[in-house]
Design a protein around this motif. Structure first.
Motif, mmCIF file in Angstrom:
data_model
loop_
_atom_site.group_PDB
_atom_site.id
_atom_site.type_symbol
_atom_site.label_atom_id
_atom_site.label_comp_id
_atom_site.label_asym_id
_atom_site.label_seq_id
_atom_site.Cartn_x
_atom_site.Cartn_y
_atom_site.Cartn_z
ATOM 1 N N GLY A 15 0.804 -1.222 0.000
ATOM 2 C CA GLY A 15 0.000 0.000 0.000
ATOM 3 C C GLY A 15 0.834 1.269 0.000
ATOM 4 O O GLY A 15 0.333 2.354 0.361
ATOM 5 N N ALA A 16 2.136 1.145 -0.380
ATOM 6 C CA ALA A 16 3.014 2.336 -0.382
ATOM 7 C C ALA A 16 2.566 3.350 -1.427
ATOM 8 O O ALA A 16 2.000 2.993 -2.470
ATOM 9 N N ARG A 17 2.803 4.582 -1.117
ATOM 10 C CA ARG A 17 2.445 5.656 -2.047
ATOM 11 C C ARG A 17 3.491 5.743 -3.161
ATOM 12 O O ARG A 17 4.610 5.230 -3.007
ATOM 13 N N PRO A 18 3.149 6.353 -4.236
ATOM 14 C CA PRO A 18 4.120 6.489 -5.332
ATOM 15 C C PRO A 18 5.426 7.111 -4.844
ATOM 16 O O PRO A 18 5.432 8.076 -4.093
ATOM 17 N N GLY A 19 6.521 6.518 -5.248
ATOM 18 C CA GLY A 19 7.828 7.039 -4.876
ATOM 19 C C GLY A 19 8.370 6.442 -3.598
ATOM 20 O O GLY A 19 9.554 6.633 -3.269
ATOM 21 N N GLU A 20 7.510 5.695 -2.809
ATOM 22 C CA GLU A 20 7.994 5.140 -1.532
ATOM 23 C C GLU A 20 8.639 3.768 -1.707
ATOM 24 O O GLU A 20 9.222 3.221 -0.761
ATOM 25 N N VAL A 21 8.575 3.225 -2.909
ATOM 26 C CA VAL A 21 9.243 1.958 -3.197
ATOM 27 C C VAL A 21 10.151 2.173 -4.402
ATOM 28 O O VAL A 21 9.674 2.532 -5.479
ATOM 29 N N GLN A 22 11.436 1.926 -4.188
ATOM 30 C CA GLN A 22 12.416 2.077 -5.255
ATOM 31 C C GLN A 22 13.209 0.784 -5.389
ATOM 32 O O GLN A 22 13.598 0.183 -4.388
ATOM 33 N N PRO A 23 13.430 0.307 -6.627
ATOM 34 C CA PRO A 23 14.202 -0.927 -6.802
ATOM 35 C C PRO A 23 15.598 -0.794 -6.188
ATOM 36 O O PRO A 23 16.210 0.268 -6.207
ATOM 37 N N PHE A 24 16.044 -1.903 -5.615
ATOM 38 C CA PHE A 24 17.376 -1.901 -5.025
ATOM 39 C C PHE A 24 18.401 -1.795 -6.156
ATOM 40 O O PHE A 24 18.296 -2.517 -7.149
ATOM 41 N N PRO A 25 19.349 -0.927 -6.004
ATOM 42 C CA PRO A 25 20.244 -0.676 -7.144
ATOM 43 C C PRO A 25 21.072 -1.878 -7.574
ATOM 44 O O PRO A 25 21.344 -2.055 -8.762
#
Length: 376
Positions: A15-25
């Motif tokens: 349920g994270a908002r846009p931008g709160e989940v980023q792929p691990f580099p």
């Protein structure tokens, strides 16, 4: 061993908002990348990504049960996967070998009903009873039918400790049946070698089937109250018996001999009653003696005048006397005694013995009454 409860079905950070989940580099580098890009402090977005990634993997396995085959995965021997709607088990270690065409590396496992039906066709009742088909399979129903049919064939007589007749059986009581109602049993009767006319059946062949009215009926054997004796079939123990024939009761021929012990030649001793002490009467004819006499004065005074008038007494005043004389006879007493009696000899002989009969109205061993039924 600890058993873990099924996890809930939530995905971390779903349920994270846009931008709160980023792929691990750099997944292969791990958290070390954080020192180069964020000064050693990984951002929230990376943590959300890592938690979400792990939960999604768990959910994937929970939904499918088996992972899908991957061309880049190393599979050890015994690994289980699914591919194109079919499950497989690795026969050897392998990688990049598609299970659908790599039969050396993989074998089918967990066949579906549809696949089973393609490979195996359920048997018919006739095939199940015959037991000779190798290309069909036996269902529980067919197995049950085959067991019942093989253990209780048509025409078979069974005995049960019951007054109830189960389905598929008839009392073996000589009932008149319809040939159309019991076609299998009628077929059996015709091939049994024990099918006779109705007249003969009533005479002495109640152990056979009868032809009934000759067109539409037939009769079953009647074994009520009977003992079963195996057919002689030429052995000559029960000579001349025909199959299904009745036989009256009988004991083996025998005699009863009885006699008294013979008495040897002998005599019988007999004795009369004892008579006791007694005497015997003897007759003496008697006799006379001559004598002289004189009558004294004293004697005369003692007699009356009448006696003195007796000339035999007077005798010139003298008294009379005879000289003593006995008879010379004496008989002694017999005393207590008995008399022997002789009885003629009977001779060597025996005595007639009568042996009385006993028993009921039949000959029988100990027995138990069960119901006889015939399979139709």
């Amino acid at each position: 061993m600890t058993l873990y409860a099924r996890p809930d079905e939530h995905i971390f950070a779903e349920g994270a908002r846009p931008g709160e989940v980023q792929p691990f580099p750099d997944l292969s580098r791990g958290w070390g990348i954080a020192f180069e890009q964020t000064g050693g402090i990984p951002p929230m977005e990376w943590f959300n990504f890592m938690g979400k990634r792990a939960d999604e993997a768990i959910r994937y396995l929970m939904q499918r049960g088996l992972p899908e085959w991957s061309s880049t995965e190393n599979y050890p021997q015994g690994a289980y996967i699914q591919h194109a709607g079919q499950s497989y088990r690795a026969k050897v270690d392998n990688k990049g070998k598609a299970p659908s065409n790599s039969f050396t590396e993989w074998e089918e496992w967990g066949l579906t009903r549809a696949m089973l039906e393609q490979h195996f066709v359920p048997s018919s009742q006739e095939q199940a009873l015959a037991g000779t088909d190798h290309s069909t399979i036996m269902t529980p129903l067919r197995v049950s039918q085959a067991i019942v049919a093989s253990s209780n064939t048509v025409g078979q007589i069974v005995f049960v400790p019951s007054i109830q007749v189960p389905t598929g059986y008839l009392k073996c009581n000589g009932s008149l049946l319809s040939r159309s109602d019991y076609p299998a049993l009628w077929d059996y009767a015709q091939t049994s070698g024990a099918l006779i006319s109705e007249t003969d059946w009533h005479q002495r062949y109640q152990g056979c089937f009868s032809c009934g009215d000759g067109t539409t009926t037939f009769r079953t054997p009647d074994v009520r109250g009977e003992f079963i004796r195996c057919w002689d079939d030429g052995r000559d123990v029960d000579h001349g018996r025909a199959i299904g024939s009745a036989q009256e009761m009988q004991n083996a021929w025998h005699t009863h001999s009885a006699s008294a012990n013979a008495a040897d030649d002998h005599t019988h001793f007999a004795q009369t009653d004892t008579q006791g002490l007694h005497g015997h009467t003897v007759h003496d004819p008697g006799h006379k003696h001559g004598f002289s006499h004189a009558l004294t004065a004293n004697l005369v005074s003692n007699y009356s005048n009448r006696m003195l008038d007796d000339p035999l007494i007077r005798g010139e005043g003298h008294y009379q006397e005879t000289s003593t004389s006995g008879t010379g006879i004496w008989l002694s007493q017999a005393g207590s005694h008995s008399h022997n009696v002789s009885i003629d000899k009977a001779g060597s002989h025996s005595h007639t013995i009568t042996v009385n009969g006993e028993g009921g109205n039949e000959s029988r061993p100990r027995n138990i009454a069960w119901l006889a039924m015939i399979r139709y």
